[in-house]
Write a protein that holds these residues in place. Structure first.
Motif, short mmCIF file in Angstrom:
data_model
loop_
_atom_site.label_atom_id
_atom_site.label_comp_id
_atom_site.label_asym_id
_atom_site.label_seq_id
_atom_site.Cartn_x
_atom_site.Cartn_y
_atom_site.Cartn_z
N ALA A 173 0.80 -1.23 0.00
CA ALA A 173 0.00 0.00 0.00
C ALA A 173 0.84 1.29 0.00
N PRO A 174 1.97 1.34 0.74
CA PRO A 174 2.75 2.58 0.74
C PRO A 174 3.27 3.00 -0.64
N PHE A 175 3.32 2.06 -1.59
CA PHE A 175 3.86 2.37 -2.92
C PHE A 175 2.78 2.79 -3.92
N LYS A 176 1.54 2.72 -3.51
CA LYS A 176 0.44 3.06 -4.42
C LYS A 176 0.58 4.47 -5.01
N PRO A 177 0.96 5.48 -4.20
CA PRO A 177 1.05 6.84 -4.75
C PRO A 177 2.12 7.03 -5.82
N ILE A 178 3.15 6.17 -5.85
CA ILE A 178 4.23 6.35 -6.82
C ILE A 178 3.99 5.60 -8.12
N CYS A 179 2.91 4.81 -8.19
CA CYS A 179 2.67 3.99 -9.37
C CYS A 179 2.15 4.85 -10.53
N ASP A 180 2.50 4.45 -11.74
CA ASP A 180 2.09 5.18 -12.93
C ASP A 180 0.64 4.95 -13.28
N LEU A 181 0.12 3.79 -12.90
CA LEU A 181 -1.26 3.46 -13.21
C LEU A 181 -1.85 2.66 -12.06
N VAL A 182 -2.99 3.10 -11.56
CA VAL A 182 -3.72 2.37 -10.50
C VAL A 182 -5.03 1.90 -11.09
N ILE A 183 -5.28 0.61 -11.02
CA ILE A 183 -6.50 0.02 -11.56
C ILE A 183 -7.34 -0.50 -10.40
N ILE A 184 -8.55 0.02 -10.26
CA ILE A 184 -9.48 -0.48 -9.25
C ILE A 184 -10.34 -1.53 -9.93
N ASN A 185 -10.17 -2.78 -9.53
CA ASN A 185 -10.81 -3.90 -10.22
C ASN A 185 -11.80 -4.59 -9.27
N ASN A 186 -12.99 -4.02 -9.18
CA ASN A 186 -14.01 -4.60 -8.32
C ASN A 186 -15.02 -5.46 -9.07
N THR A 187 -14.99 -5.41 -10.41
CA THR A 187 -16.04 -6.07 -11.18
C THR A 187 -15.54 -7.10 -12.19
N ASP A 188 -14.23 -7.19 -12.40
CA ASP A 188 -13.68 -8.04 -13.46
C ASP A 188 -14.22 -7.62 -14.83
N ASP A 189 -14.44 -6.34 -14.99
CA ASP A 189 -14.94 -5.80 -16.25
C ASP A 189 -13.82 -5.82 -17.28
N PRO A 190 -13.96 -6.58 -18.37
CA PRO A 190 -12.89 -6.65 -19.38
C PRO A 190 -12.53 -5.28 -19.95
N LYS A 191 -13.49 -4.35 -20.00
CA LYS A 191 -13.19 -3.02 -20.55
C LYS A 191 -12.15 -2.29 -19.72
N ILE A 192 -12.21 -2.45 -18.39
CA ILE A 192 -11.22 -1.83 -17.53
C ILE A 192 -9.83 -2.35 -17.86
N ILE A 193 -9.74 -3.65 -18.06
CA ILE A 193 -8.47 -4.28 -18.38
C ILE A 193 -7.98 -3.83 -19.76
N ASP A 194 -8.89 -3.83 -20.74
CA ASP A 194 -8.50 -3.43 -22.10
C ASP A 194 -8.06 -1.97 -22.15
N ASP A 195 -8.76 -1.11 -21.43
CA ASP A 195 -8.38 0.30 -21.42
C ASP A 195 -6.97 0.48 -20.86
N ALA A 196 -6.66 -0.26 -19.79
CA ALA A 196 -5.32 -0.17 -19.19
C ALA A 196 -4.27 -0.69 -20.16
N ALA A 197 -4.55 -1.83 -20.79
CA ALA A 197 -3.60 -2.41 -21.74
C ALA A 197 -3.37 -1.49 -22.93
N ASN A 198 -4.43 -0.86 -23.42
CA ASN A 198 -4.30 0.06 -24.55
C ASN A 198 -3.46 1.27 -24.18
N LYS A 199 -3.65 1.77 -22.97
CA LYS A 199 -2.88 2.93 -22.51
C LYS A 199 -1.39 2.62 -22.51
#
Length: 214
Positions: A173-199
């Motif tokens: 958790a202490p490293f969360k603020p330094i990450c380039d991308l934070v993905i909140i995955n509460n639904t297993d929605d493929p669109k969330i994953i695809d959007d991150a991969a595309n970015k």
């Protein structure tokens, strides 16, 4: 071989890292990307000391063969293929495979402690943090451990409360603020994953025109 572009992926237990990795890897050709997982560097349980309730704690940095993990990452940097026995989480019925990890222009380093290990963290070019609400993460953990690994419900809950959550709070958790991308995955929605991969794909394409994104 030139230094690979290194993506570090970490997340809480039950955050959907496996689902994300499978989806993410589908955006690249096999020869363009390789994955090395901290999970395959666990120190064998029979060499560890059990707690009074006879549990092993796998959620501490010392549970991993840190030197071997870093050594193999550097081998990939140097263009060498790494061979590693798959870790089967002490399942006596599982026959471990010998993993062949080949060097590639994109290297994914995955694991709970990859940001905590300074020598690994400093090699990363892009950091991804996967997270989920605790209730969602626990439900996924229960499903995995009760069904897929055959653990007892009481054991799973003990480890969650005494190992998993404290490890997340202290080592991840202490490293969360330094990450380039934070993905909140509460639904297993493929669109969330695809959007991150595309970015990330677009970012890689800008940095290295020789990498073809599919």
């Amino acid at each position: 071989m030139n230094k690979p572009y290194v993506i570090g992926i970490a997340g809480s237990s039950g955050s959907g890292k496996t689902f994300f990795l499978k989806s993410f890897l589908n955006h690249f050709l096999a020869e363009q990307v390789t994955l090395i997982s901290q999970d395959d560097y666990y120190i064998p349980a029979n060499t560890k000391t059990k707690e009074e309730n006879r549990h092993y704690n796998f959620d501490v940095p010392t549970a991993i063969n840190r030197l071997a993990f870093f050594h193999d990452i550097k081998e990939l940097f140097d263009g060498h293929t790494v061979y590693r026995e798959e870790y089967t989480f002490n399942n006596p019925d599982a026959v471990p495979k010998i993993l062949e990890i080949k060097p590639a222009p994109i290297l994914i380093v995955e694991g709970l402690f990859i940001f905590h290990y300074e020598e690994v963290n400093e090699l990363l070019d892009f950091r991804i943090f996967l997270d989920a609400e605790e209730s969602v993460a626990l439900a996924r953990r229960l499903k995995r451990d009760l069904i897929e690994r055959g653990y007892d419900h009481e054991d799973v809950m003990y480890k969650w409360n005494n190992h998993v959550v404290p490890a997340y709070n202290e080592y991840l958790a202490p490293f969360k603020p330094i990450c380039d991308l934070v993905i909140i995955n509460n639904t297993d929605d493929p669109k969330i994953i695809d959007d991150a991969a595309n970015k990330i794909s677009l970012d890689l394409k800008e940095k290295n025109s020789t990498i073809k994104i599919i």
